[in-house]
Motif scaffolding. Structure first.
Motif, PDB file in Angstrom:
ATOM      1  N   GLY A 169      31.947  45.514  40.428  1.00  0.00           N
ATOM      2  CA  GLY A 169      33.036  44.844  41.139  1.00  0.00           C
ATOM      3  C   GLY A 169      34.164  44.436  40.228  1.00  0.00           C
ATOM      4  N   LEU A 170      35.202  43.900  40.851  1.00  0.00           N
ATOM      5  CA  LEU A 170      36.364  43.405  40.111  1.00  0.00           C
ATOM      6  C   LEU A 170      36.827  42.105  40.749  1.00  0.00           C
ATOM      7  N   GLY A 171      37.093  41.115  39.904  1.00  0.00           N
ATOM      8  CA  GLY A 171      37.646  39.854  40.376  1.00  0.00           C
ATOM      9  C   GLY A 171      39.076  39.707  39.896  1.00  0.00           C
ATOM     10  N   ALA A 172      39.916  39.097  40.710  1.00  0.00           N
ATOM     11  CA  ALA A 172      41.306  38.846  40.317  1.00  0.00           C
ATOM     12  C   ALA A 172      41.720  37.502  40.884  1.00  0.00           C
ATOM     13  N   GLY A 173      42.409  36.722  40.084  1.00  0.00           N
ATOM     14  CA  GLY A 173      42.847  35.404  40.553  1.00  0.00           C
ATOM     15  C   GLY A 173      43.410  34.588  39.419  1.00  0.00           C
ATOM     16  N   VAL A 174      43.044  33.325  39.371  1.00  0.00           N
ATOM     17  CA  VAL A 174      43.572  32.448  38.330  1.00  0.00           C
ATOM     18  C   VAL A 174      42.420  31.725  37.615  1.00  0.00           C
TER      19      VAL A 174
ATOM     20  N   ALA B 266      38.597  40.177  36.102  1.00  0.00           N
ATOM     21  CA  ALA B 266      37.200  40.117  35.638  1.00  0.00           C
ATOM     22  C   ALA B 266      36.368  41.251  36.232  1.00  0.00           C
ATOM     23  N   PRO B 267      36.241  42.377  35.516  1.00  0.00           N
ATOM     24  CA  PRO B 267      35.314  43.425  35.962  1.00  0.00           C
ATOM     25  C   PRO B 267      33.869  42.995  35.717  1.00  0.00           C
TER      26      PRO B 267
ATOM     27  N   LYS C 141      23.862  39.670  36.221  1.00  0.00           N
ATOM     28  CA  LYS C 141      25.089  40.467  36.094  1.00  0.00           C
ATOM     29  C   LYS C 141      25.751  40.240  34.745  1.00  0.00           C
ATOM     30  N   ALA C 142      26.579  41.185  34.370  1.00  0.00           N
ATOM     31  CA  ALA C 142      27.384  41.079  33.156  1.00  0.00           C
ATOM     32  C   ALA C 142      28.842  41.101  33.584  1.00  0.00           C
ATOM     33  N   LYS C 143      29.633  40.230  32.963  1.00  0.00           N
ATOM     34  CA  LYS C 143      31.040  40.132  33.387  1.00  0.00           C
ATOM     35  C   LYS C 143      31.945  39.967  32.168  1.00  0.00           C
TER      36      LYS C 143
END
Lengths: 207, 196
Positions: free
Chosen positions: B120-125, B149-150, B167-169
């Motif tokens: 997955g991918l996270g995007a934000g602040v 954050a992949p 998980k690994a991030k």
């Protein structure tokens, strides 16, 4: 989510958050001398390499403080003199013959502070809306005080000290500052002053 | 940005209402500082938690969000910092708090009820807060950073609707002076909805 899973989920969240936050900030209960700092300031355009003689004023300044604590004045003068001589500089016969004038001063302050947890902080904001003052410290927290001491060592270029002007109007070309908590045994304070003065000159490699 | 939030909200709400398939994860995060973050603190940290929720658009794709908190801490010992015109020596206590708040998109492999790896991918602040204590003095700074954050992880069923989760991030916050860069290993539990 099923009811059983939901219960388990909230229990797990609660446990994880409590476990994490209970140890979230490391304790700062450290030995008193670890709060000492030594700072040195210098004029980058000044040529310190030409200095070979100094005049150390043998009285430590205490500003306009009534009944100043002078217990460690002699140690300060002795240690500064020792450090100046370790630079292979020599003490001049008189202030008019020296390349630099060195002056030491001490500032002592008593600090009173209050520590309270973030919980109290939030509490205070919440109750701040009421039209009467709310004092969070009535619900806990710690009031503490300590004495803070600062030793200031200043070097002035003798040629910049006019004879008809008080020395305090002259800009220091180098200053060393020791700062720390002074709630300590006199022998320890003496040792910390010695270490601090040495560090002042050790980190001033350009002198 | 507002439109994106509304669209994401509608997608999530629609999928939730139609299929009621969701997954909630609660993690213990162990963070390692990377890159520019190590300039301030280079020490690995066990202090971190995160909570995340995702709703499935279909069998494999889920959208959601994550809230995390992490703390790096390091006591440096006695060191001298040099700067033009001055030098300071003392023990330092350094703290670095970071709190990412991200939208996430995940692709799950496999089928419901089985072991499910995902990426997955996270995007934000991220809210980034650093404090350096030297002696009795504090230097403090704070900054909001755009963050990406992949991540990759796996859910392993251990009970009805409950899964072990690992998980690994990699997290990268883009700062004005220094970026926030961390690598986290998260372990925890993932709670799936009834129809998942």
């Amino acid at each position: 989510m099923e009811k059983q899973s939901l219960k388990f989920f909230f229990l797990f969240v609660f446990s994880l958050v409590v476990c994490s936050f209970s140890g979230c900030y490391p304790n700062n209960d450290e030995p008193i001398e670890e709060y000492d700092i030594v700072a040195t300031f210098y004029d980058q355009n000044h040529d310190f390499s030409k200095i070979s003689t100094f005049w150390l004023i043998d009285t430590v300044g205490h500003g306009n403080v009534k009944n100043p604590k002078k217990n460690h004045d002699q140690t300060i003068i002795t240690e500064v003199r020792r450090s100046l001589e370790s630079l292979t500089w020599t003490s001049a016969e008189s202030d008019t013959e020296a390349d630099i004038i060195v002056f030491c001063s001490v500032i002592n302050t008593d600090v009173y502070t209050y520590w309270y947890d973030y919980w109290y902080d939030w509490w205070w904001y919440w109750y701040g809306y009421y039209p009467y003052p709310y004092y969070p410290w009535s619900y806990g927290g710690i009031t503490y005080s300590y004495s803070e001491g600062t030793v200031i060592i200043q070097m002035m270029d003798r040629k910049e000290v006019p004879q008809d002007t008080p020395p305090n109007t002259v800009v220091a070309r180098w200053a060393g500052i020791l700062n720390g908590v002074t709630n300590d045994a006199p022998a320890n304070i003496e040792r910390r002053i010695k270490t601090g003065v040495e560090q002042c000159f050790k980190q001033s490699t350009y002198l | 940005m507002k439109k994106v939030i509304i669209i994401l909200g509608l997608l999530v709400a629609t999928s939730y209402l139609s299929a009621q398939t969701s997954v909630w994860k609660v993690n213990w995060d162990m963070n390692a500082p990377l890159g520019q973050t190590t300039d301030f603190i280079g020490k690995f940290s066990m202090r971190g938690v995160s909570v995340e929720g995702s709703w499935f658009l279909n069998d494999n794709i889920a959208l959601g969000g994550i809230f995390a908190w992490g703390l790096f801490y390091e006591k440096t010992g006695m060191i001298t910092e040099h700067a033009p015109g001055y030098d300071i020596t003392g023990h330092q206590w350094r703290y670095h708090n970071f709190t990412p708040l991200l939208f996430t998109g995940e692709y799950y492999f496999g089928t419901a009820g089985n072991i499910r790896p995902y990426a997955g991918l996270g995007a934000g602040v991220s809210f980034n807060e650093t404090a350096k204590y030297i002696g009795l003095h504090e230097l403090y700074s704070k900054e909001w950073m755009f963050t990406l954050a992949p991540e990759a992880g796996v859910m392993i069923p251990i009970a009805n609707n409950v899964n072990a989760h690992v998980k690994a991030k990699y997290l990268h916050g883009f700062g004005k002076d220094a970026d926030l860069q961390t690598f986290a290993i998260s372990v925890g539990l993932a709670f799936t909805s009834y129809k998942y």
